[in-house]
Enzyme design. Structure first.
Site, mmCIF file in Angstrom:
data_model
loop_
_atom_site.group_PDB
_atom_site.id
_atom_site.type_symbol
_atom_site.label_atom_id
_atom_site.label_comp_id
_atom_site.label_asym_id
_atom_site.label_seq_id
_atom_site.Cartn_x
_atom_site.Cartn_y
_atom_site.Cartn_z
ATOM 1 N N LYS A 101 -60.143 -37.750 41.434
ATOM 2 C CA LYS A 101 -60.959 -36.286 41.699
ATOM 3 C C LYS A 101 -62.130 -37.008 39.944
ATOM 4 O O LYS A 101 -62.063 -37.851 39.573
ATOM 5 C CB LYS A 101 -60.522 -35.435 40.834
ATOM 6 C CG LYS A 101 -62.094 -35.105 40.711
ATOM 7 C CD LYS A 101 -61.626 -33.411 39.645
ATOM 8 C CE LYS A 101 -62.353 -31.859 39.618
ATOM 9 N NZ LYS A 101 -61.694 -31.111 38.887
ATOM 10 N N SER A 176 -62.620 -26.168 40.990
ATOM 11 C CA SER A 176 -63.689 -27.785 41.075
ATOM 12 C C SER A 176 -62.773 -28.106 42.134
ATOM 13 O O SER A 176 -63.825 -29.521 42.712
ATOM 14 C CB SER A 176 -64.247 -27.901 40.533
ATOM 15 O OG SER A 176 -63.053 -27.935 39.336
ATOM 16 N N SER A 200 -59.450 -24.255 39.216
ATOM 17 C CA SER A 200 -60.164 -25.599 39.413
ATOM 18 C C SER A 200 -58.713 -26.852 40.417
ATOM 19 O O SER A 200 -59.058 -27.150 40.909
ATOM 20 C CB SER A 200 -60.400 -26.443 38.542
ATOM 21 O OG SER A 200 -61.768 -25.317 38.593
#
Length: 401
Positions: A101, A176, A200
């Protein structure tokens, strides 16, 4: 700066597409189960280089369709080649490609969290989590997209654009950890890193039909990860893993937590080893389904452990989100649905997601939305989610991952 980065990104993707076209050999490799891939890499029936090339080509086809990758990691190919030259296998993840990420730092690369002001400010050190995975033999090969600020369940930012749901382009992948959820769900990686401050990890896993676990604070190192609320005391985002299968997820956490290896690199990480005995136990568990307690968050924070002790509970089952994947346009509006996940951030309980069914839309028309704006919006949008995965949230006691 934004236009410059977008141009560089486009050029990088085009060069890699020419160098690594997706073909039958690539498909054969990426279609291997995680266990089979690991076994063949450990026996050296496959080289780290050919595996990496296959996953790069697959990831390119996925991101061209769903826009889940921000950049490919330039040093990945060199690392795979070095692994192939090594006289013995590097570790349990020798040669396994993984995605990272954007908020997890990679030495020499940006961690933008969607802000143009963070472009061209390469990090000086790789995050501890990624270092541990590298030491186990993994090959980080790409960084994945996220929404600007990271503090939202949407999937867009002004640098890299909007990530789509790999199962339905009209729907959101959640956030997210949008890019990792999309890429792993679409088969472009068996697992990758994400982070979670209010859901997330769990919401995109629920939307994409994959598995994850939000660990207790301190179990996973936060060093080298950009926090979205760095000055907010008592509410901390945590790093975590998202995987295509729950079995794969458990294996990666075992690697990350064995021998308290993170604590040696980051003393703030709790030196609690992986409990194999607990994980493999066949003793029946007591589980409660969470239904109507969400409006009592403050009370839950103080009495949840006492409640579990009194009832002799091992786990709690809860919804992951009120709905399956929502439309891209409505996802931000429906952010209040993260109450199902952020509760466990507040009380700091480990919480995971695993798929257990699919949306059928058979009772939507008869559902009484009571005139509520959010329920009416969800009722309208859910008709597009027929066949989408539904995850169940499994919550445990602190430090009992």
């Amino acid at each position: 700066m934004r236009a410059k980065k977008q141009k560089e990104r486009k050029e990088q993707f085009q060069k890699l597409e020419k160098r690594f076209p997706f073909n039958s050999n690539s498909a054969a490799i990426v279609n291997l189960s995680f266990d089979d891939l690991v076994e063949r890499l450990q026996r050296r029936d496959l080289t780290a280089t050919e595996v990496l090339e296959a996953f790069i080509s697959k990831a390119l086809s996925v991101t061209n369709e769903f826009n889940c990758i921000t950049e490919f990691i330039p040093t990945a190919i060199k690392r795979a080649e070095e692994l192939d030259k090594h006289p013995s296998v590097k570790g349990p993840l020798h040669g396994v490609p993984i995605c990272v990420k954007d908020d997890h730092h990679i030495k020499g690369m940006d961690s933008t969290v969607g802000y143009a002001k963070n472009l061209y400010k390469p990090k000086k050190e790789t995050s501890v989590i990624v270092q541990v995975l590298q030491n186990a033999g993994a090959v980080p090969f790409c960084k994945t997209n996220l929404p600007q600020t990271v503090f939202t369940i949407s999937s867009d930012n002004p640098i890299f654009g909007t990530t789509l749901n790999h199962l339905n382009k009209k729907l959101s992948p959640g956030g997210s950890s949008s890019g990792t959820g999309c890429l792993v769900g679409a088969g472009g990686a068996h697992f990758g890193t994400g982070s979670d401050i209010a859901g997330s990890l769990r919401i995109p896993s629920h939307f994409s039909g994959i598995s994850t676990l939000r660990p207790t604070i301190g179990r996973m190192s936060g060093r080298g990860i950009t926090q979205c609320l760095e000055e907010c005391a008592g509410y901390i985002g945590v790093s975590g893993i998202m995987a295509s299968k729950a079995k794969t997820l458990a294996k990666i956490y075992e690697i990350l937590l064995t021998d308290a290896i993170q604590n040696k690199m980051d003393p703030l990480t709790l030196p609690i080893p992986w409990n194999s005995e607990l994980f493999h136990s066949t003793e029946p568990l007591r589980i409660e389904v969470l239904w109507e307690y969400l409006n009592r968050q403050r009370a839950i924070k103080h009495d949840m452990l006492d409640r579990m002790k009194k009832l002799n509970l091992d786990l709690i089952l809860a919804p992951a989100f009120p709905y399956p994947a929502s439309t891209i346009e409505d996802t931000e509006t429906l952010i209040n649905g993260c109450v199902y996940t952020c509760t466990w951030n507040l009380v700091d309980f480990p919480a995971g997601i695993t798929p257990f069914g699919k949306e059928t839309c058979t009772k939507i028309d008869s559902y009484d939305d009571q005139g509520d704006f959010y329920l009416k919006l969800a009722k309208k949008g859910i008709k597009l989610a027929n066949g989408m995965p539904i995850g169940v949230q499994v919550v445990g006691k602190p430090h009992h991952e």
